[in-house]
Scaffold this active site. Sequence first.
Site, PDB file in Angstrom:
ATOM      1  N   SER A 141       0.849  -1.194   0.000  1.00 20.70           N
ATOM      2  CA  SER A 141       0.000   0.000   0.000  1.00 20.70           C
ATOM      3  C   SER A 141       0.880   1.237   0.000  1.00 20.70           C
ATOM      4  CB  SER A 141      -0.904   0.020   1.238  1.00 20.70           C
ATOM      5  OG  SER A 141      -1.564   1.263   1.361  1.00 20.70           O
ATOM      6  N   TYR A 154      -1.997   0.425  10.394  1.00 15.57           N
ATOM      7  CA  TYR A 154      -2.028  -0.108   9.037  1.00 15.57           C
ATOM      8  C   TYR A 154      -0.799   0.342   8.253  1.00 15.57           C
ATOM      9  CZ  TYR A 154      -3.559  -0.832   4.211  1.00 15.57           C
ATOM     10  OH  TYR A 154      -3.635  -1.210   2.895  1.00 15.57           O
ATOM     11  N   LYS A 158       2.241  -2.082   6.601  1.00 12.97           N
ATOM     12  CA  LYS A 158       2.576  -2.117   5.181  1.00 12.97           C
ATOM     13  C   LYS A 158       4.021  -1.675   4.942  1.00 12.97           C
ATOM     14  CE  LYS A 158      -1.225  -3.746   3.482  1.00 12.97           C
ATOM     15  NZ  LYS A 158      -1.244  -5.068   2.830  1.00 12.97           N
TER      16      LYS A 158
END
Length: 266
Positions: A141, A154, A158
């Site tokens: 991402s 998050y 990533k």
Amino acid sequence: MSEFKEKRVVVTGACGVFGRWITTAFAEAGARVCLSDNRADKLAPALAALPGQGHISHATELTDAASVDALVDHVADAWESVDIVVNNAGVYPMGHLIDLPVEEWDRIWAVNLRAPFLVARGFARLMAVRGNGGSIVNIGSGAARNMRATTVHYCASKTALERVTKGMALEFAPFGIRVNIVEPGFAPGSEVSPLTDEHVKRVTSNIPLGRASGPRDAPTAIMFLASADAEFVTGAVLSVDGGNSIGAAADYPVDIAERLDRWKKG
């Protein structure tokens, strides 16, 4: 892409938005696909919807190492080995760190980082023993480089996945296994990580190319990295996000019509 005919492809998170797009693209290209997802009730209809033949499925709980081992064994029993693995499964929970339960922190790292390691390790061993090499594509991402409030956990997962992917590329290379990352664009609609309409509108309006990700965007990039055209590519990161990770278009509003008129006039 006829080169994918009869190729053996494993996709985790196969019943999600990107999972459906990826599995369909490979199946349409003639590959045999193994759909892996922890939602057992969704696997049968997803499998039935795929074009072509020879597809299989496995209800995998990616946070359980034994379940991942069972996935590898299932594929080995059905196909002997595998050619392409797409670590697509991931979760995108939102919440401020100061309010975040430790269980939620552990869950996102288990799914977004530990699981890709377990899956890649298992199938890399299978590829190495069978001596056929292969390609592993992890789904990253742009959040790996663009920190955002409410998704710090998050973003961190990533970022870590990107570093681990490069390490995999180094260590798996002697076995003829390439490992790369595709960073897809924004694609709302996940049942696992639901988003509010306001969030979807705000994010989409900031994407430089003006739209959310579509069904062919990420799969095309993944298939390129898994193809012979990318035989000398490993440890790479390919962003396919409409420019979302490079900056927000709405931060500097532009009147396109006015500019075009001005440029035409010289």
